[in-house]
Design a protein around this motif. Structure first.
Motif, PDB file in Angstrom:
ATOM      1  N   ALA A 246       0.954  -1.056  -0.450  1.00 42.83           N
ATOM      2  CA  ALA A 246      -0.064   0.253  -0.140  1.00 42.83           C
ATOM      3  C   ALA A 246       0.612   1.250  -0.129  1.00 42.83           C
ATOM      4  CB  ALA A 246      -0.948   0.077   1.329  1.00 42.83           C
ATOM      5  N   GLU A 247       1.662   1.479   0.647  1.00 36.46           N
ATOM      6  CA  GLU A 247       2.792   1.914   0.410  1.00 36.46           C
ATOM      7  C   GLU A 247       3.621   2.448  -0.510  1.00 36.46           C
ATOM      8  OE1 GLU A 247       5.212   1.752   4.388  1.00 36.46           O
ATOM      9  OE2 GLU A 247       3.452   2.853   5.355  1.00 36.46           O
ATOM     10  N   LYS A 248       4.135   1.629  -0.508  1.00 39.39           N
ATOM     11  CA  LYS A 248       4.938   0.846  -2.252  1.00 39.39           C
ATOM     12  C   LYS A 248       4.282   1.987  -3.471  1.00 39.39           C
ATOM     13  CE  LYS A 248       7.272  -1.380  -5.095  1.00 39.39           C
ATOM     14  NZ  LYS A 248       6.826  -3.385  -5.488  1.00 39.39           N
ATOM     15  N   ILE A 249       2.554   2.022  -3.527  1.00 38.75           N
ATOM     16  CA  ILE A 249       2.031   2.439  -4.426  1.00 38.75           C
ATOM     17  C   ILE A 249       0.922   3.543  -4.274  1.00 38.75           C
ATOM     18  CG2 ILE A 249       1.699  -0.047  -5.307  1.00 38.75           C
ATOM     19  CD1 ILE A 249      -0.897   0.172  -3.965  1.00 38.75           C
ATOM     20  N   ASP A 250       1.639   4.137  -3.015  1.00 40.61           N
ATOM     21  CA  ASP A 250       1.295   5.294  -2.481  1.00 40.61           C
ATOM     22  C   ASP A 250      -0.500   5.513  -2.809  1.00 40.61           C
ATOM     23  OD1 ASP A 250       1.980   8.126  -1.407  1.00 40.61           O
ATOM     24  OD2 ASP A 250       1.637   9.140  -3.807  1.00 40.61           O
ATOM     25  N   ALA A 251      -0.681   4.611  -1.891  1.00 37.40           N
ATOM     26  CA  ALA A 251      -1.994   4.140  -2.035  1.00 37.40           C
ATOM     27  C   ALA A 251      -2.586   5.127  -0.545  1.00 37.40           C
ATOM     28  CB  ALA A 251      -2.295   3.148  -1.281  1.00 37.40           C
ATOM     29  N   ASP A 252      -3.461   5.849  -0.403  1.00 33.74           N
ATOM     30  CA  ASP A 252      -3.695   7.056   0.705  1.00 33.74           C
ATOM     31  C   ASP A 252      -5.467   6.616   1.135  1.00 33.74           C
ATOM     32  OD1 ASP A 252      -6.028   7.642  -1.186  1.00 33.74           O
ATOM     33  OD2 ASP A 252      -4.447   9.426  -1.393  1.00 33.74           O
ATOM     34  N   MET A 253      -6.147   5.040   1.299  1.00 35.01           N
ATOM     35  CA  MET A 253      -6.991   4.510   2.066  1.00 35.01           C
ATOM     36  C   MET A 253      -6.941   2.881   2.042  1.00 35.01           C
ATOM     37  SD  MET A 253     -10.915   5.014   2.291  1.00 35.01           S
ATOM     38  CE  MET A 253     -11.453   5.612   3.316  1.00 35.01           C
ATOM     39  N   ILE A 254      -7.202   2.052   2.964  1.00 35.51           N
ATOM     40  CA  ILE A 254      -7.321   0.788   2.426  1.00 35.51           C
ATOM     41  C   ILE A 254      -8.865   0.724   2.625  1.00 35.51           C
ATOM     42  CG2 ILE A 254      -6.608  -1.806   3.100  1.00 35.51           C
ATOM     43  CD1 ILE A 254      -3.773  -0.719   4.107  1.00 35.51           C
ATOM     44  N   LEU A 255      -9.684  -0.476   1.546  1.00 36.04           N
ATOM     45  CA  LEU A 255     -10.953  -0.636   1.629  1.00 36.04           C
ATOM     46  C   LEU A 255     -11.032  -2.122   2.353  1.00 36.04           C
ATOM     47  CD1 LEU A 255     -13.654   0.543   1.947  1.00 36.04           C
ATOM     48  CD2 LEU A 255     -13.778   0.072  -1.243  1.00 36.04           C
ATOM     49  N   LEU A 256     -11.750  -2.956   3.051  1.00 40.79           N
ATOM     50  CA  LEU A 256     -12.236  -4.234   3.284  1.00 40.79           C
ATOM     51  C   LEU A 256     -12.487  -4.706   3.600  1.00 40.79           C
ATOM     52  CD1 LEU A 256      -8.929  -4.430   5.729  1.00 40.79           C
ATOM     53  CD2 LEU A 256      -8.653  -5.280   3.901  1.00 40.79           C
ATOM     54  N   GLY A 257     -13.449  -5.573   3.676  1.00 39.25           N
ATOM     55  CA  GLY A 257     -15.385  -6.442   3.965  1.00 39.25           C
ATOM     56  C   GLY A 257     -14.572  -6.963   4.768  1.00 39.25           C
ATOM     57  N   SER A 258     -15.884  -7.950   4.799  1.00 35.48           N
ATOM     58  CA  SER A 258     -15.515  -8.848   5.989  1.00 35.48           C
ATOM     59  C   SER A 258     -16.222 -10.264   5.517  1.00 35.48           C
ATOM     60  CB  SER A 258     -16.785  -8.349   7.579  1.00 35.48           C
ATOM     61  OG  SER A 258     -18.334  -8.916   6.709  1.00 35.48           O
ATOM     62  N   ARG A 259     -16.341 -10.902   6.149  1.00 37.63           N
ATOM     63  CA  ARG A 259     -17.101 -12.516   5.672  1.00 37.63           C
ATOM     64  C   ARG A 259     -17.901 -12.442   5.381  1.00 37.63           C
ATOM     65  NH1 ARG A 259     -13.334 -15.192   3.627  1.00 37.63           N
ATOM     66  NH2 ARG A 259     -10.748 -15.281   4.005  1.00 37.63           N
ATOM     67  N   GLY A 260     -18.857 -12.109   6.061  1.00 39.73           N
ATOM     68  CA  GLY A 260     -20.791 -11.604   7.149  1.00 39.73           C
ATOM     69  C   GLY A 260     -21.038 -12.695   7.615  1.00 39.73           C
ATOM     70  N   LYS A 261     -22.109 -13.580   7.349  1.00 37.46           N
ATOM     71  CA  LYS A 261     -22.706 -13.703   8.504  1.00 37.46           C
ATOM     72  C   LYS A 261     -22.037 -14.720   9.124  1.00 37.46           C
ATOM     73  CE  LYS A 261     -27.441 -13.847   6.160  1.00 37.46           C
ATOM     74  NZ  LYS A 261     -28.708 -14.455   6.138  1.00 37.46           N
ATOM     75  N   THR A 262     -21.108 -15.390  10.054  1.00 37.19           N
ATOM     76  CA  THR A 262     -20.921 -16.273  11.301  1.00 37.19           C
ATOM     77  C   THR A 262     -21.273 -16.072  12.570  1.00 37.19           C
ATOM     78  OG1 THR A 262     -18.505 -16.322  12.508  1.00 37.19           O
ATOM     79  CG2 THR A 262     -19.571 -13.601  11.878  1.00 37.19           C
ATOM     80  N   LYS A 263     -21.101 -17.217  13.538  1.00 38.37           N
ATOM     81  CA  LYS A 263     -21.891 -17.803  14.381  1.00 38.37           C
ATOM     82  C   LYS A 263     -20.136 -17.362  15.818  1.00 38.37           C
ATOM     83  CE  LYS A 263     -24.764 -21.155  13.100  1.00 38.37           C
ATOM     84  NZ  LYS A 263     -25.385 -22.266  13.601  1.00 38.37           N
ATOM     85  N   SER A 264     -19.036 -16.951  15.422  1.00 33.69           N
ATOM     86  CA  SER A 264     -17.443 -16.608  15.968  1.00 33.69           C
ATOM     87  C   SER A 264     -17.121 -15.237  15.596  1.00 33.69           C
ATOM     88  CB  SER A 264     -16.722 -17.120  15.546  1.00 33.69           C
ATOM     89  OG  SER A 264     -15.467 -17.886  15.973  1.00 33.69           O
ATOM     90  N   ALA A 265     -16.783 -14.884  17.299  1.00 37.35           N
ATOM     91  CA  ALA A 265     -16.109 -13.781  16.491  1.00 37.35           C
ATOM     92  C   ALA A 265     -15.050 -13.181  16.000  1.00 37.35           C
ATOM     93  CB  ALA A 265     -16.049 -12.705  18.163  1.00 37.35           C
ATOM     94  N   ALA A 266     -14.575 -14.534  16.116  1.00 38.09           N
ATOM     95  CA  ALA A 266     -12.490 -14.739  15.199  1.00 38.09           C
ATOM     96  C   ALA A 266     -13.114 -14.205  14.439  1.00 38.09           C
ATOM     97  CB  ALA A 266     -12.504 -15.576  15.775  1.00 38.09           C
ATOM     98  N   ILE A 267     -14.122 -14.588  13.199  1.00 37.46           N
ATOM     99  CA  ILE A 267     -13.712 -14.829  11.675  1.00 37.46           C
ATOM    100  C   ILE A 267     -14.849 -13.610  11.068  1.00 37.46           C
ATOM    101  CG2 ILE A 267     -13.193 -17.318  11.818  1.00 37.46           C
ATOM    102  CD1 ILE A 267     -16.255 -17.904  10.781  1.00 37.46           C
ATOM    103  N   LEU A 268     -15.305 -13.019  11.823  1.00 32.84           N
ATOM    104  CA  LEU A 268     -16.373 -11.571  11.992  1.00 32.84           C
ATOM    105  C   LEU A 268     -15.493 -11.033  10.414  1.00 32.84           C
ATOM    106  CD1 LEU A 268     -17.964  -9.874  14.621  1.00 32.84           C
ATOM    107  CD2 LEU A 268     -18.632 -10.980  13.189  1.00 32.84           C
ATOM    108  N   LEU A 269     -14.217 -10.663  10.435  1.00 33.14           N
ATOM    109  CA  LEU A 269     -13.032 -10.422   9.587  1.00 33.14           C
ATOM    110  C   LEU A 269     -12.079 -11.540   8.784  1.00 33.14           C
ATOM    111  CD1 LEU A 269     -11.197  -6.939  10.149  1.00 33.14           C
ATOM    112  CD2 LEU A 269     -13.721  -7.071   9.207  1.00 33.14           C
ATOM    113  N   GLY A 270     -11.929 -11.807   7.979  1.00 35.73           N
ATOM    114  CA  GLY A 270     -10.830 -12.667   7.062  1.00 35.73           C
ATOM    115  C   GLY A 270      -9.337 -12.441   8.062  1.00 35.73           C
TER     116      GLY A 270
END
Length: 304
Positions: A246-270
Motif C-alpha cells: 500500500a505504501e509502495k503504490i502510494d495508496a491513501d486508503m485501504i478498503l476491506l470487507g468482512s466475511r459476512g454471517k458468522t457464529k464466531s467473533a474470531a472470523i468476523l473479518l477474514g
C-alpha cells in the motif's frame, strides 16, 4: 450518494480527539452522514486532573463535564452546525462491550475510530471495534493529513464474499475520481518441493492461477479494465506485506470487507484482513460490512 446515515465517533479525551474530529469533518458530506454520536467510555468518568487544570470551569458531575468538553471541541473545530449531533459519556468496565452496545442501541451505520502512531496508546480498542462491530468501521490514522482518498487499495482473494466490497469500491472511486487498485497476496505452499518444481517455478504457477481467478472475478463488475497487483509473500507476515505494498503504490486508503454471517467473533473479518488491521497505524482504513449480518452474534453475546 449516501453510504452511511448515522455515525458513532469514539473519543478518548486525548490529543487524538482533535485529529479525529478534524478528519471526520472532511468525510461527512462524502459518506452522506446525517447524524453523529460522539461517545467517550471510561471505567471512571471522574475528570482527569490534567484536564481540570486547563478547564477549571468543569465542576459538574463527570459525565456532564466530559460532554461539555466534547461540545466545546466540536465548536472549536467548526463542526458543521447543520449536522444533527448527540454527545454522551458512559461509564463501563469493558470499553469495547460498552461501545458496541451503544452502536446497537443507536443503530449506527458506521463507527469512526482513531489509530495512534506516535501518541500514547495501544490501539486495542480500535482493533476490537474493527473485528466485532455490527456495522462498517472507518479507522483514521494520526499522522495522515485530512483529505479524501485518491488512490484506494483493495486486498482481494476473489472469493464470493468480496463481491459486495468491490461493488462499494467501484461506487466510491467513481464519485471521488479515485483510482481503485486490487491487490492479491499469494504464497507458495510448503509442499511445493514434492512436485519437482523449484520455488521460483511454483511461485510463477501460483501467480498465473491467481491471474486467471482475477480475470474471472472482475467480469462481474463495471470496471473490467482494472489491473490487479500480485504480491508474493515470502513469509514476512501477510498484514505487513500488504501494508508495505500500500505504501509502495502510494495508496491513501485501504478498503476491506468482512466475511459476512458468522457464529464466531474470531472470523468476523477474514484472517488476512485481521492481520492488516493489527499492523496498520499509518493508512486510513474503511472496513465495509453489510449492516446486520453480524447482529445475531452481537445480540447473543451482549444479551440485548
Amino acid at each position: 450518494m449516501k453510504y452511511f446515515y448515522k455515525a458513532m465517533i469514539g473519543l478518548d479525551l486525548t490529543e487524538m480527539d482533535d485529529i479525529l474530529i478534524k478528519k471526520t469533518i472532511v468525510f461527512l458530506k462524502f459518506l452522506g452522514i446525517d447524524k453523529c454520536y460522539f461517545v467517550h467510555v471510561s471505567k471512571n468518568l471522574a475528570v482527569p486532573d490534567e484536564i481540570l487544570k486547563d478547564h477549571p470551569e468543569l465542576l459538574a458531575p463527570g459525565d456532564e463535564s466530559i460532554e461539555a468538553l466534547i461540545k466545546t471541541k466540536l465548536e472549536e473545530f467548526d463542526f458543521p452546525e447543520s449536522m444533527d449531533i448527540e454527545v454522551f459519556a458512559e461509564e463501563g468496565t469493558n470499553q469495547l462491550e460498552t461501545l458496541l452496545r451503544w452502536a446497537k442501541i443507536k443503530d449506527v451505520d458506521l463507527i469512526i475510530m482513531g489509530r495512534k502512531e506516535e501518541l500514547q496508546g495501544t490501539g486495542s480498542l480500535a482493533k476490537g471495534i474493527a473485528k466485532k462491530a455490527p456495522c462498517s468501521v472507518l479507522l483514521l490514522q494520526e499522522g495522515r493529513n485530512p483529505g479524501l482518498p485518491k488512490k484506494i487499495m483493495i486486498p482481494s482473494d476473489f472469493s464470493d464474499h468480496t463481491d459486495l466490497i468491490y461493488d462499494f469500491g467501484e461506487r466510491i472511486s467513481e464519485e471521488l475520481g479515485a483510482e481503485l487498485i486490487p491487490v492479491h497476496l499469494y504464497e507458495v505452499p510448503h509442499g511445493y518441493s514434492k512436485t519437482g518444481k523449484s520455488f521460483e517455478e511454483f511461485a510463477d504457477i501460483m501467480k498465473e492461477n491467481a491471474r486467471r481467478d482475477f480475470r474471472r472475478f472482475i467480469q462481474k463488475f463495471n470496471h473490467k479494465e482494472l489491473e490487479c497487483k500480485f504480491i508474493l509473500n515470502n513469509g514476512e507476515g501477510q498484514g505487513k506485506a500488504l501494508l508495505e505494498e500500500a505504501e509502495k503504490i502510494d495508496a491513501d486508503m485501504i478498503l476491506l470487507g468482512s466475511r459476512g454471517k458468522t457464529k464466531s467473533a474470531a472470523i468476523l473479518l477474514g484472517s488476512v484482513a485481521e492481520k492488516l488491521v493489527l499492523v496498520n497505524n499509518r493508512l486510513p482504513m474503511l472496513i465495509f460490512k453489510k449492516k446486520g449480518e453480524t447482529m445475531g452474534f452481537f445480540e447473543a453475546l451482549f444479551k440485548i
